[in-house]
Design a protein around this motif. Structure first.
Motif, PDB file in Angstrom:
ATOM      1  N   LYS A   1       0.828  -1.072   0.093  1.00 25.35           N
ATOM      2  CA  LYS A   1       0.166  -0.112  -0.041  1.00 25.35           C
ATOM      3  C   LYS A   1       0.761   1.255  -0.016  1.00 25.35           C
ATOM      4  N   GLN A   2       2.160   1.211   0.657  1.00 30.65           N
ATOM      5  CA  GLN A   2       2.831   2.268   0.825  1.00 30.65           C
ATOM      6  C   GLN A   2       3.541   2.490  -0.635  1.00 30.65           C
ATOM      7  N   MET A   3       3.937   1.390  -1.372  1.00 22.43           N
ATOM      8  CA  MET A   3       4.573   1.598  -2.613  1.00 22.43           C
ATOM      9  C   MET A   3       3.357   2.208  -3.577  1.00 22.43           C
ATOM     10  N   TRP A   4       2.249   1.767  -3.543  1.00 20.65           N
ATOM     11  CA  TRP A   4       1.163   2.480  -4.318  1.00 20.65           C
ATOM     12  C   TRP A   4       0.941   3.959  -3.948  1.00 20.65           C
ATOM     13  N   GLN A   5       1.210   4.341  -2.790  1.00 24.17           N
ATOM     14  CA  GLN A   5       0.832   5.884  -2.362  1.00 24.17           C
ATOM     15  C   GLN A   5       2.366   6.554  -2.880  1.00 24.17           C
ATOM     16  N   MET A   6       3.446   5.720  -2.745  1.00 24.31           N
ATOM     17  CA  MET A   6       4.745   6.573  -3.365  1.00 24.31           C
ATOM     18  C   MET A   6       4.593   6.791  -4.801  1.00 24.31           C
ATOM     19  N   MET A   7       3.822   5.663  -5.718  1.00 21.10           N
ATOM     20  CA  MET A   7       3.758   6.130  -7.134  1.00 21.10           C
ATOM     21  C   MET A   7       2.742   6.956  -7.365  1.00 21.10           C
ATOM     22  N   LEU A   8       1.691   6.978  -6.808  1.00 20.58           N
ATOM     23  CA  LEU A   8       0.697   8.016  -6.800  1.00 20.58           C
ATOM     24  C   LEU A   8       1.022   9.637  -6.724  1.00 20.58           C
ATOM     25  N   THR A   9       2.137   9.669  -5.837  1.00 20.19           N
ATOM     26  CA  THR A   9       2.796  11.190  -5.743  1.00 20.19           C
ATOM     27  C   THR A   9       3.376  11.606  -6.927  1.00 20.19           C
ATOM     28  N   GLY A  10       3.881  10.728  -7.695  1.00 19.03           N
ATOM     29  CA  GLY A  10       4.484  11.287  -9.092  1.00 19.03           C
ATOM     30  C   GLY A  10       5.935  11.474  -8.819  1.00 19.03           C
ATOM     31  N   ASN A  11       6.492  11.380  -7.596  1.00 19.55           N
ATOM     32  CA  ASN A  11       7.635  11.628  -7.170  1.00 19.55           C
ATOM     33  C   ASN A  11       8.744  10.467  -7.402  1.00 19.55           C
ATOM     34  N   TYR A  12       8.234   9.482  -7.443  1.00 14.49           N
ATOM     35  CA  TYR A  12       9.106   8.213  -7.723  1.00 14.49           C
ATOM     36  C   TYR A  12       8.812   7.376  -8.971  1.00 14.49           C
ATOM     37  N   THR A  13       9.935   7.114  -9.586  1.00 20.91           N
ATOM     38  CA  THR A  13       9.684   6.246 -10.625  1.00 20.91           C
ATOM     39  C   THR A  13       9.291   4.596 -10.068  1.00 20.91           C
ATOM     40  N   VAL A  14       9.054   3.883 -10.992  1.00 17.06           N
ATOM     41  CA  VAL A  14       8.756   2.467 -10.593  1.00 17.06           C
ATOM     42  C   VAL A  14      10.060   1.779 -10.101  1.00 17.06           C
ATOM     43  N   PRO A  15      11.172   1.940 -10.913  1.00 15.67           N
ATOM     44  CA  PRO A  15      12.536   1.233 -10.384  1.00 15.67           C
ATOM     45  C   PRO A  15      12.972   1.801  -8.794  1.00 15.67           C
ATOM     46  N   GLN A  16      12.718   3.120  -8.748  1.00 19.74           N
ATOM     47  CA  GLN A  16      13.120   3.560  -7.514  1.00 19.74           C
ATOM     48  C   GLN A  16      12.411   3.046  -6.467  1.00 19.74           C
ATOM     49  N   ILE A  17      11.128   2.831  -6.576  1.00 24.17           N
ATOM     50  CA  ILE A  17      10.191   2.387  -5.682  1.00 24.17           C
ATOM     51  C   ILE A  17      10.784   0.685  -5.453  1.00 24.17           C
ATOM     52  N   LEU A  18      11.033  -0.050  -6.292  1.00 21.75           N
ATOM     53  CA  LEU A  18      11.648  -1.171  -6.282  1.00 21.75           C
ATOM     54  C   LEU A  18      12.904  -1.415  -5.525  1.00 21.75           C
ATOM     55  N   LYS A  19      13.904  -0.437  -5.859  1.00 23.26           N
ATOM     56  CA  LYS A  19      15.003  -0.351  -4.844  1.00 23.26           C
ATOM     57  C   LYS A  19      14.903  -0.286  -3.506  1.00 23.26           C
TER      58      LYS A  19
ATOM     59  N   THR B   1       6.932 -20.383  -1.923  1.00 27.99           N
ATOM     60  CA  THR B   1       5.911 -21.207  -2.426  1.00 27.99           C
ATOM     61  C   THR B   1       6.796 -22.599  -2.226  1.00 27.99           C
ATOM     62  N   LYS B   2       5.822 -23.892  -2.610  1.00 26.22           N
ATOM     63  CA  LYS B   2       6.411 -25.280  -2.608  1.00 26.22           C
ATOM     64  C   LYS B   2       7.558 -25.193  -3.533  1.00 26.22           C
ATOM     65  N   LYS B   3       7.523 -24.577  -4.471  1.00 24.44           N
ATOM     66  CA  LYS B   3       8.873 -24.895  -5.455  1.00 24.44           C
ATOM     67  C   LYS B   3       9.742 -23.623  -5.484  1.00 24.44           C
ATOM     68  N   ARG B   4       9.660 -22.597  -4.874  1.00 26.53           N
ATOM     69  CA  ARG B   4      10.424 -21.648  -5.053  1.00 26.53           C
ATOM     70  C   ARG B   4      10.447 -20.714  -3.454  1.00 26.53           C
ATOM     71  N   PRO B   5      11.882 -20.593  -2.937  1.00 27.19           N
ATOM     72  CA  PRO B   5      12.094 -19.927  -1.779  1.00 27.19           C
ATOM     73  C   PRO B   5      11.591 -18.422  -1.886  1.00 27.19           C
ATOM     74  N   ALA B   6      11.470 -17.881  -0.818  1.00 31.99           N
ATOM     75  CA  ALA B   6      11.124 -16.170  -0.565  1.00 31.99           C
ATOM     76  C   ALA B   6      12.469 -15.589  -1.391  1.00 31.99           C
ATOM     77  N   ARG B   7      11.938 -14.537  -2.425  1.00 33.27           N
ATOM     78  CA  ARG B   7      12.885 -13.891  -3.259  1.00 33.27           C
ATOM     79  C   ARG B   7      12.360 -12.604  -3.412  1.00 33.27           C
ATOM     80  N   LYS B   8      13.636 -11.806  -3.717  1.00 25.61           N
ATOM     81  CA  LYS B   8      13.208 -10.306  -4.108  1.00 25.61           C
ATOM     82  C   LYS B   8      12.369 -10.052  -5.231  1.00 25.61           C
ATOM     83  N   LEU B   9      11.558  -8.871  -4.936  1.00 25.58           N
ATOM     84  CA  LEU B   9      10.544  -8.435  -5.928  1.00 25.58           C
ATOM     85  C   LEU B   9      11.321  -8.086  -7.274  1.00 25.58           C
ATOM     86  N   ARG B  10      10.882  -8.218  -8.349  1.00 28.17           N
ATOM     87  CA  ARG B  10      11.383  -7.799  -9.646  1.00 28.17           C
ATOM     88  C   ARG B  10      10.593  -6.838 -10.314  1.00 28.17           C
ATOM     89  N   LEU B  11      11.485  -6.181 -11.139  1.00 26.43           N
ATOM     90  CA  LEU B  11      10.742  -4.793 -11.777  1.00 26.43           C
ATOM     91  C   LEU B  11       9.283  -5.390 -12.573  1.00 26.43           C
TER      92      LEU B  11
END
Length: 266
Positions: free
Chosen positions: A188-206, A219-229
């Motif tokens: 939800k905080q990521m949405w709020q950052m994006m909607l301000t127009g002050n952050y790009t999606v790559p910046q939010i990802l970082k 999941t059963k097949k994959r471990p917890a992992r970083k969010l991708r773009l």
């Protein structure tokens, strides 16, 4: 008959899939163990285990390879747990019957079914394979009905979107979607950052990956992992986050969900 069986080579075919209709089948290891226990005195050629649904034809590489090798004469028999391990569709079933008709297949042995290579035996096998297809068809229809019921009740079928979780304790087909206590507020905080127009999606990802240490659920097949773009762009273009979802997908039939929306429709 005992002497005749000793002249036949058998392929040992073990199959299981993650489909709902296959979940009650024995594990691959158990299928092989039971087959070897019952038919260990025969000449057996083990095949790689296959974890694929038999509901559609031409989807199983091990099965296809087995059929081709039987046509070449490498083996004249098949051992399996039950006929439904070999086929749940009419095309693959027809291949088995045809190979019996032309003599390329001389025998079939099952741990939980008796087969006799006679006109009557082949007829009973055809009936059994047809019953397997009927069971698959009926179960697929029942599953679809359950999913439609769940969707119309305001709960989107399938894996919950990032920031939400599927309940696992309710009656099958009636599970709800609830807020992920670990990730809901972060998404939800990521949405709020994006909607301000002050952050790009790559910046939010970082920020999410490095500062917040946000990770996708394991999941059963994959471990917890970083969010991708690509995943983050998917989040920012999914109507589910403002409370709506399309069901069935591509139908342009939009349903108001019962889950808590992160943002407003506007």
């Amino acid at each position: 008959m005992e002497k005749h069986n000793q002249t036949i080579k058998y392929f040992l075919y073990c199959r299981k899939s993650t489909d709902e209709k296959d979940r009650q089948a024995l594990s691959l290891e158990s299928q092989e163990e039971e087959a070897l226990k019952k038919f260990g005195n025969l000449k057996i050629i083990k095949l790689p285990h296959e974890s694929v649904s038999a509901f559609e034809p031409y989807k199983r590489p091990t099965f296809k390879d087995m059929i081709e090798r039987i046509k070449k004469g490498e083996a004249q028999g098949i051992i399996a747990w039950h006929p439904d391990r070999l086929s749940r569709n009419p095309i693959d079933a027809a291949q088995i019957i045809y190979l019996l008709d032309i003599g390329a297949l001389k025998d079939l042995k099952f741990c939980s079914y008796y087969f006799d290579n006679s006109p009557e035996g082949k007829m009973m096998l055809q009936i059994t394979l047809s019953q397997s297809k009927y069971s698959s068809d009926k179960l697929s229809k029942d599953v679809k009905r359950g999913l439609d019921k769940k969707a119309s009740a305001g709960w989107r079928p399938g894996l919950a979107a990032l920031g939400y979780l599927n309940s696992k304790t309710n009656i099958k087909g009636e599970e709800i979607i609830y807020n992920d206590p670990e990730r809901f507020n972060l998404i939800k905080q990521m949405w709020q950052m994006m909607l301000t127009g002050n952050y790009t999606v790559p910046q939010i990802l970082k920020i999410a990956n490095n500062e917040w240490k946000l990770r996708l659920p394991a999941t059963k097949k994959r471990p917890a992992r970083k969010l991708r773009l690509t995943k983050l762009y998917q989040v920012f273009t999914t109507p589910f986050y403002y409370g709506w979802y399309e069901w069935p997908k591509g139908s342009v039939n939009w349903i108001k969900g019962n889950h808590e929306a992160m943002i407003t429709d506007d």
